[in-house]
Design an enzyme around this catalytic site. Structure first.
Site, short mmCIF file in Angstrom:
data_model
loop_
_atom_site.label_atom_id
_atom_site.label_comp_id
_atom_site.label_asym_id
_atom_site.label_seq_id
_atom_site.Cartn_x
_atom_site.Cartn_y
_atom_site.Cartn_z
N CYS A 68 2.22 34.52 -3.79
CA CYS A 68 2.96 35.49 -4.60
C CYS A 68 3.86 36.34 -3.71
CB CYS A 68 1.98 36.33 -5.42
SG CYS A 68 2.78 37.25 -6.75
N HIS A 105 -0.65 32.03 -8.45
CA HIS A 105 -1.92 32.44 -7.83
C HIS A 105 -2.95 31.31 -7.96
CE1 HIS A 105 -1.15 36.73 -7.06
NE2 HIS A 105 -0.32 36.64 -8.06
N GLU A 150 -5.77 31.14 -6.71
CA GLU A 150 -7.12 31.73 -6.82
C GLU A 150 -7.44 32.20 -8.23
OE1 GLU A 150 -4.46 33.20 -5.70
OE2 GLU A 150 -4.53 35.38 -5.97
#
Lengths: 193, 251
Positions: A77, A175, A177
């Site tokens: 990001c 993202h 994650e």
């Protein structure tokens, strides 16, 4: 394997630490030059505003360290955006790892773009086992226009770059994650590079 | 294409889910982490945790819960309820929350929105607005919709955007709990006025209601609690049906 998440006070880094833990690895949060240099894999996170994030990097000397790293580095990001030449946000000079600028969305769509969008034109081992048009979670107001370092693109009114690669440096606008099983798979690919 | 988001909302008190849930396969029906994992696996796009704890221990208990959720759940989540300072937000974000939602504290001190957006970035600041239509006028309410203010919904929404909110979570008190559908007219008007994403909340009763709020209400996301908790609607079925109606969703 030693995984270091660069800790420079930028946003939600617990999520990345936990995502890596779910893959069976322990990641260390660190702003220590030697620790980062000696890592097998480096993750450069970032959530927030570009110019203040860059100030934090400069205050710890991490801005000069990061471009010299030789192991695989993954910017996520804002981390990815800071690895570019220039960010329109806060008129910020970036680390110059990726040869491109980051500009603001300027169409009729809502900004920030928040939610799940598709990644396509996938290149690189980072996306091994990931299908074209897989959904990833994104939250951003600034984007990288198409260029030849792109390894994934996304469409939000315009088609833009959602992942970049140059040598050992990788960057994702999305993202991984926070992107469910597919995101975890991309992180796993990165750790296995 | 950016997809429309489906967001289950979990009410939390003292670190436990409050509203009854009807998941037969739950080991512990009050464990928010377990419920969150189930929703994530069923295809929820995001989660919202709304804390209604009123004890001294509130902050610590909530931060611990956020940490446990972040440890297990691989989709984004927002935490709201009683957040009124930069310090509150810092603790929650550092514990692993992706976004925070502020409501009454923003109405009482609108400058808080600017301060939070400047410090943490607009992308993690959701402003929740509870409003009720009274004599043809949408009026902002406080304390979970109980106390009316003199602020008009559409003025407030514009101000909130200008001050740097990243998203608006709009709950219609006229629709909340009715299961008769979302406040699509007001939602569509909001969408025409502001250029940040809008989450529709209040009124979900069936799959058609979700479809309507995305098409007629132009909502970017739809939030619901009981229809998911009591398995009246399953997220997978919902998203498949939405997709058949031509709505972009993540399947």
């Amino acid at each position: 394997m030693k995984v270091v998440i660069i800790n420079y006070g930028a946003g939600n880094i617990q999520s990345i630490k936990f995502a890596i833990k779910r893959l069976g690895f322990d990641a260390i949060l660190s702003d220590n030059v030697d620790e980062i240099k000696n890592a097998d894999k480096v993750i450069f996170p970032g959530v927030g505003e570009a110019s203040s994030a860059m100030k934090k990097l400069k205050s710890t000397g991490l801005d000069t360290l990061i471009p010299t790293l030789e192991q695989p580095v993954l910017g996520i990001c804002l981390g990815m955006q800071l690895m570019c030449n220039y960010c329109e946000e806060g008129d910020t000079k970036g680390l110059g790892i990726f040869d491109c600028d980051v500009v603001k969305f300027n169409n009729n769509l809502k900004v920030p773009q928040i939610g799940w969008n598709q990644i396509e034109n996938l290149k690189s081992r980072l996306f091994q086992g990931i299908k074209e048009k897989e959904h990833m979670y994104l939250v951003h107001s600034f984007y990288v226009p198409l260029n030849n370092e792109a390894i994934a693109t996304t469409n939000y009114g315009i088609t833009y770059v959602s992942a970049l690669k140059r040598n050992n440096f990788y960057g994702t606008q999305f993202h991984p994650e926070k992107s469910s099983q597919a995101g975890a798979h991309i992180l796993k690919n990165f750790l296995e590079l | 294409m950016l997809t429309k988001r489906i967001i289950p909302c979990l009410d939390i008190k003292d670190g436990r889910t409050v509203k009854g849930v009807n998941f037969v396969d739950l080991r512990d029906a009050g464990d928010p982490v377990e419920l969150a994992e189930i929703y994530a696996n069923e295809g929820a796009d995001e989660l919202v945790f709304l804390d209604i704890t009123a004890t001294e221990q509130r902050r610590k208990t909530l931060a611990e819960l956020v940490m446990h959720v972040a440890e297990k759940v691989n989709i984004p989540f927002t935490v709201g309820g009683g957040i009124s300072s930069i310090e509150d937000v810092e603790i929650l974000l550092n514990s692993g929350a992706d976004k925070v939602s502020i409501n009454s504290s923003a109405v009482k001190n609108p400058q808080l929105i600017n301060e939070l957006a400047a410090k943490f970035g607009s992308q993690c600041i959701v402003v929740a607005i509870d409003a009720k239509k009274i004599k043809g006028e949408w009026i902002v309410h406080l304390v979970g919709g109980k106390v009316p203010t003199e602020i008009k919904l559409f003025d407030w929404a514009k101000e909130v955007e200008e001050r740097g909110a990243g998203e608006i979570l709009f709950t219609s008190m006229n629709h909340d709990g009715t299961k008769n559908g979302f406040a699509n007219e007001a939602l569509a008007h909001l969408s025409s006025l502001i250029n940040i994403p809008i989450i529709a909340s209040g009124g979900a009763g069936n799959i058609q209601h979700f479809s309507d709020t995305f098409i007629i209400g132009k909502a970017d996301a739809a939030l619901a609690a009981s229809v998911f908790h009591f398995k009246e609607i399953e997220i997978k079925t919902l998203k498949n049906e939405l997709s058949k109606n031509g709505i972009a969703v993540r399947l």
